[in-house]
Scaffold this motif. Structure first.
Motif, PDB file in Angstrom:
ATOM      1  N   HIS A 108      36.903  18.347  68.224  1.00  0.00           N
ATOM      2  CA  HIS A 108      36.044  18.837  68.987  1.00  0.00           C
ATOM      3  C   HIS A 108      34.602  18.528  68.591  1.00  0.00           C
ATOM      4  N   GLY A 109      34.522  18.882  67.218  1.00  0.00           N
ATOM      5  CA  GLY A 109      32.997  18.854  66.377  1.00  0.00           C
ATOM      6  C   GLY A 109      32.390  20.128  66.309  1.00  0.00           C
ATOM      7  N   ILE A 110      31.405  20.219  65.578  1.00  0.00           N
ATOM      8  CA  ILE A 110      30.677  21.502  65.051  1.00  0.00           C
ATOM      9  C   ILE A 110      29.252  20.980  65.593  1.00  0.00           C
ATOM     10  N   GLU A 111      28.898  22.142  66.454  1.00  0.00           N
ATOM     11  CA  GLU A 111      27.411  21.842  67.046  1.00  0.00           C
ATOM     12  C   GLU A 111      26.341  22.556  65.907  1.00  0.00           C
ATOM     13  N   LEU A 112      25.695  21.843  65.223  1.00  0.00           N
ATOM     14  CA  LEU A 112      24.502  21.890  64.135  1.00  0.00           C
ATOM     15  C   LEU A 112      23.781  22.891  64.654  1.00  0.00           C
ATOM     16  N   SER A 113      23.267  23.163  65.650  1.00  0.00           N
ATOM     17  CA  SER A 113      22.181  23.910  66.104  1.00  0.00           C
ATOM     18  C   SER A 113      22.871  25.587  66.426  1.00  0.00           C
ATOM     19  N   ASP A 114      24.334  25.672  66.489  1.00  0.00           N
ATOM     20  CA  ASP A 114      24.914  26.867  66.668  1.00  0.00           C
ATOM     21  C   ASP A 114      24.384  27.805  65.384  1.00  0.00           C
ATOM     22  N   PRO A 115      23.890  28.739  65.543  1.00  0.00           N
ATOM     23  CA  PRO A 115      23.206  29.823  64.505  1.00  0.00           C
ATOM     24  C   PRO A 115      24.335  30.132  63.575  1.00  0.00           C
TER      25      PRO A 115
ATOM     26  N   PRO B  37      23.520   7.856  69.675  1.00  0.00           N
ATOM     27  CA  PRO B  37      24.690   7.269  70.437  1.00  0.00           C
ATOM     28  C   PRO B  37      24.398   8.038  71.493  1.00  0.00           C
ATOM     29  N   SER B  38      23.443   9.107  71.881  1.00  0.00           N
ATOM     30  CA  SER B  38      23.595   9.966  73.169  1.00  0.00           C
ATOM     31  C   SER B  38      22.319   9.608  74.001  1.00  0.00           C
ATOM     32  N   VAL B  39      21.828   8.579  73.769  1.00  0.00           N
ATOM     33  CA  VAL B  39      20.302   7.929  74.531  1.00  0.00           C
ATOM     34  C   VAL B  39      20.815   7.744  75.844  1.00  0.00           C
ATOM     35  N   LEU B  40      21.897   7.169  76.449  1.00  0.00           N
ATOM     36  CA  LEU B  40      22.255   6.972  77.663  1.00  0.00           C
ATOM     37  C   LEU B  40      22.550   8.390  78.343  1.00  0.00           C
ATOM     38  N   GLU B  41      23.235   9.354  77.838  1.00  0.00           N
ATOM     39  CA  GLU B  41      23.509  10.851  78.166  1.00  0.00           C
ATOM     40  C   GLU B  41      22.029  11.609  78.474  1.00  0.00           C
ATOM     41  N   GLN B  42      21.089  11.112  77.432  1.00  0.00           N
ATOM     42  CA  GLN B  42      19.909  11.884  77.579  1.00  0.00           C
ATOM     43  C   GLN B  42      19.085  11.397  78.641  1.00  0.00           C
ATOM     44  N   LYS B  43      19.111  10.222  79.059  1.00  0.00           N
ATOM     45  CA  LYS B  43      18.589   9.397  80.249  1.00  0.00           C
ATOM     46  C   LYS B  43      19.174   9.985  81.334  1.00  0.00           C
ATOM     47  N   ALA B  44      20.611  10.209  81.475  1.00  0.00           N
ATOM     48  CA  ALA B  44      21.161  10.616  82.581  1.00  0.00           C
ATOM     49  C   ALA B  44      20.984  11.892  82.853  1.00  0.00           C
ATOM     50  N   LEU B  45      20.682  12.862  81.914  1.00  0.00           N
ATOM     51  CA  LEU B  45      20.357  14.422  82.032  1.00  0.00           C
ATOM     52  C   LEU B  45      18.730  14.591  82.557  1.00  0.00           C
TER      53      LEU B  45
ATOM     54  N   PHE C 294      25.198  25.141  82.406  1.00  0.00           N
ATOM     55  CA  PHE C 294      25.147  23.875  82.280  1.00  0.00           C
ATOM     56  C   PHE C 294      26.590  23.314  81.675  1.00  0.00           C
ATOM     57  N   VAL C 295      27.161  22.058  82.021  1.00  0.00           N
ATOM     58  CA  VAL C 295      28.456  21.498  81.380  1.00  0.00           C
ATOM     59  C   VAL C 295      27.962  21.458  80.061  1.00  0.00           C
ATOM     60  N   ALA C 296      29.313  21.393  79.230  1.00  0.00           N
ATOM     61  CA  ALA C 296      29.366  21.322  77.789  1.00  0.00           C
ATOM     62  C   ALA C 296      28.527  20.252  77.281  1.00  0.00           C
ATOM     63  N   ASP C 297      28.663  18.968  77.754  1.00  0.00           N
ATOM     64  CA  ASP C 297      27.743  17.921  77.346  1.00  0.00           C
ATOM     65  C   ASP C 297      26.365  18.066  77.412  1.00  0.00           C
ATOM     66  N   ALA C 298      25.844  18.591  78.513  1.00  0.00           N
ATOM     67  CA  ALA C 298      24.528  18.746  78.756  1.00  0.00           C
ATOM     68  C   ALA C 298      24.133  20.116  77.953  1.00  0.00           C
TER      69      ALA C 298
ATOM     70  N   ARG D  73      24.846  25.569  94.511  1.00  0.00           N
ATOM     71  CA  ARG D  73      24.287  24.299  94.682  1.00  0.00           C
ATOM     72  C   ARG D  73      24.041  23.218  93.676  1.00  0.00           C
ATOM     73  N   LEU D  74      23.738  23.887  92.506  1.00  0.00           N
ATOM     74  CA  LEU D  74      23.461  22.747  91.332  1.00  0.00           C
ATOM     75  C   LEU D  74      24.693  22.071  90.933  1.00  0.00           C
ATOM     76  N   ARG D  75      25.860  22.617  91.096  1.00  0.00           N
ATOM     77  CA  ARG D  75      27.236  21.851  90.664  1.00  0.00           C
ATOM     78  C   ARG D  75      27.037  20.594  90.958  1.00  0.00           C
ATOM     79  N   GLY D  76      27.611  19.863  89.712  1.00  0.00           N
ATOM     80  CA  GLY D  76      27.353  18.280  89.707  1.00  0.00           C
ATOM     81  C   GLY D  76      27.617  17.991  88.236  1.00  0.00           C
ATOM     82  N   ALA D  77      27.107  16.907  87.867  1.00  0.00           N
ATOM     83  CA  ALA D  77      27.258  16.127  86.416  1.00  0.00           C
ATOM     84  C   ALA D  77      26.662  16.953  85.451  1.00  0.00           C
ATOM     85  N   ILE D  78      25.774  17.901  85.971  1.00  0.00           N
ATOM     86  CA  ILE D  78      25.206  18.650  84.595  1.00  0.00           C
ATOM     87  C   ILE D  78      25.344  20.058  84.782  1.00  0.00           C
ATOM     88  N   TRP D  79      25.948  20.614  86.007  1.00  0.00           N
ATOM     89  CA  TRP D  79      26.042  22.097  86.083  1.00  0.00           C
ATOM     90  C   TRP D  79      27.506  22.210  86.573  1.00  0.00           C
ATOM     91  N   GLU D  80      28.055  23.565  86.092  1.00  0.00           N
ATOM     92  CA  GLU D  80      29.485  24.009  86.537  1.00  0.00           C
ATOM     93  C   GLU D  80      29.516  25.429  86.963  1.00  0.00           C
TER      94      GLU D  80
END
Length: 509
Positions: free
Chosen positions: A43-50, A207-215, A317-321, A285-292
């Motif tokens: 899963h990994g550890i989110e470095l920004s998590d306080p 590695p997340s450049v494409l993800e950023q662009k999609a977001l 936001f979905v977990a990846d977003a 209505r925001l449901r989609g690739a970035i919202w759940e």
């Protein structure tokens, strides 16, 4: 805390590429092995998590460089009882660039590359807790290129230890042995073999450049309702509010009652003339690739407030977003994208203030000036001028760095090359390029500082000027060239911080 730098293993070893094998038992269920592997490797550890960010200490910069998407993969080891035993030698002699083979239930189950080695007991305890004896897995490695696979471990173990039924502890194989025994782990029948290649750390910046662009594309392509009085920013307001929650460290999914109350208030204030206050529309209505949305079937297009309340719905936001938006640089781009696309400049300061993102209106973030504006005016000392108490915290800047950057430039502004004379000498100001306070969270380092006159400090902070990639100072509103930034060989300026400031100015293209 000392940390070994990012890089690959020394190719001067006797193996084909100098890469060693670190054989790493995952650990039994009694020791929490499968749970720990799921948590910190898969899963990994989110470095920004306080919870983790506050104990990164001196490791923070290297970890953020190694994991530009903000999610780190970790493993750790307890201090061996015998420093010169097999475990102690393996722990000491493994290197950045070596390959880790994870072992469990007589099989190798994954491999990864060592990106960093470091010692951080506080972080280890936050990630994995402690053993029954109170020890922590404090000797940590950061992992890249994690690939899960399954292959029989017995042929390799038999080749190095003779007939045995398991890997009993940490063990290091030399680069020469890795080359010699490689086919025992990755025979030709194993996909990707010929065999299991020694991975390399990607040369790309993120590695997340494409993800950023999609977001960011999703933010720019929202379908907003348009009434006779103009567009209604229901969805952009909901997204900005949700980004504000992430910046404040709150959960990515908001309960409907909280969303209804807070986003409803925003819609009433900024929704536009003639627009109805309908927070349940952006909620679903925001449901989609970035919202759940959690709590009701996807087939239900527009559930009303009563339905959302009854099922205890949550949305966000979905977990990846959310993972991307917890990175300061991505969050800044997102706020800029939504702000410039959907809101008038005259409305923007009030909107961002109301959603907790006012810090993006300046490079310094929530500055002392902003704290003064939010101060409690009911108190204060008596005197000819009314005083007011200020409630808040200010970043604790290193005064030695302030003095050093001013000394290097002898109080000469790096923008205009002017020196402001005062009665007893000269005056200048040390400006952070990426603000050290919320929401920017830049580092308090010399490489993140400039020496500026008061006028250009204010213009730089309020985003009226920016520094282009060629170190020219330009005016934000029309990109006009103003000055060439004054440099000093002793003063190294971090281009990543300069790029972050350009993002705030909308000049990151």
């Amino acid at each position: 805390m000392k940390i070994q730098g990012v890089g690959r293993a020394d190719a001067g070893g006797s193996g084909a590429d100098g890469v060693q094998w670190l054989l790493q038992p995952r650990g039994t269920a009694r020791l929490g092995g499968p749970k720990h592997f799921q948590h910190s490797v898969r899963h990994g550890i989110e470095l920004s998590d306080p919870k983790y960010a506050e104990v990164l200490g001196g490791n923070a910069a290297a970890l953020n460089e190694a994991f530009p998407d903000g999610v780190a993969r970790f493993w750790g080891a307890i201090t061996p009882k015998k420093a010169n035993g097999v475990k102690g030698v393996a722990l000491r002699e493994c290197r950045v660039g070596d390959e880790v083979l994870f072992y469990g239930e007589k099989k190798f189950i994954a491999r990864a590359t060592i990106l960093l080695k470091f010692h951080n007991p506080a972080l280890a305890e936050r990630v994995w807790g402690t053993t029954g004896e109170g020890a922590v897995w404090e000797h940590m490695i950061a992992l890249g290129d994690v690939v899960e696979f399954t292959t029989d471990a017995m042929p390799l173990l038999a080749a190095i230890d003779g007939p045995d039924d398991k890997l009993w502890g940490l063990k290091l194989l030399s680069a020469q042995d890795r080359t010699r025994l490689f086919d025992l782990v990755a025979p030709p029948s194993v996909p990707g073999a010929g065999g299991l290649p020694a991975p390399r750390k990607p040369a790309t910046a993120s590695p997340s450049v494409l993800e950023q662009k999609a977001l960011l594309h999703a933010f720019s392509a929202l379908r907003t309702h348009t009434s006779p009085d103009g567009p209604s920013p229901h969805k952009p307001l909901a997204l900005l509010w949700s980004i504000g929650r992430l910046e404040a460290g709150e959960d990515r999914l908001a309960p409907w009652d909280v969303f209804e109350r807070e986003v409803g208030a925003l819609l009433a204030e900024f929704g536009g003339a003639g627009s109805q206050v309908t927070p349940h529309y952006p909620f679903s209505r925001l449901r989609g690739a970035i919202w759940e949305v959690e709590g009701f079937a996807d087939g239900l297009k527009d559930p009303g407030p009563a339905t959302l309340r009854k099922v205890g719905a949550k949305a966000g936001f979905v977990a990846d977003a959310a993972r991307l938006l917890r990175k300061a640089s991505v969050r800044a781009k997102a706020v800029r994208q939504l702000s410039s696309t959907y809101f008038e400049p005259t409305d923007l300061p009030r909107v961002l203030e109301r959603v907790g993102l006012a810090g993006y209106l300046s490079a310094s973030g929530h500055s002392e000036e902003m704290l003064d504006e939010r101060a409690d005016t009911t108190g204060g000392d008596a005197g000819p001028v009314k005083r007011r108490a200020v409630n808040g915290t200010r970043p604790d800047r290193n005064q030695e760095f302030v003095d050093q950057v001013k000394g290097w430039h002898q109080h000469v502004c790096q923008v205009c090359s002017e020196s402001l004379e005062v009665l007893f000498g000269h005056y200048s100001e040390a400006a952070h390029i990426q603000g050290v306070g919320s929401p920017h969270h830049g580092p308090d380092r010399l490489s993140n500082m400039l020496c500026l006159c008061p006028n250009h400090h204010k213009q730089f902070d309020r985003l009226a000027i920016y520094i282009d990639p060629e170190w020219n100072v330009r005016r934000t509103r029309d990109d006009a060239f103003l000055y060439e930034l004054r440099r000093d060989d002793r003063h190294e300026i971090d281009p990543v911080r300069v790029e972050y400031h350009r993002v705030l100015c909308g000049k990151d293209d």
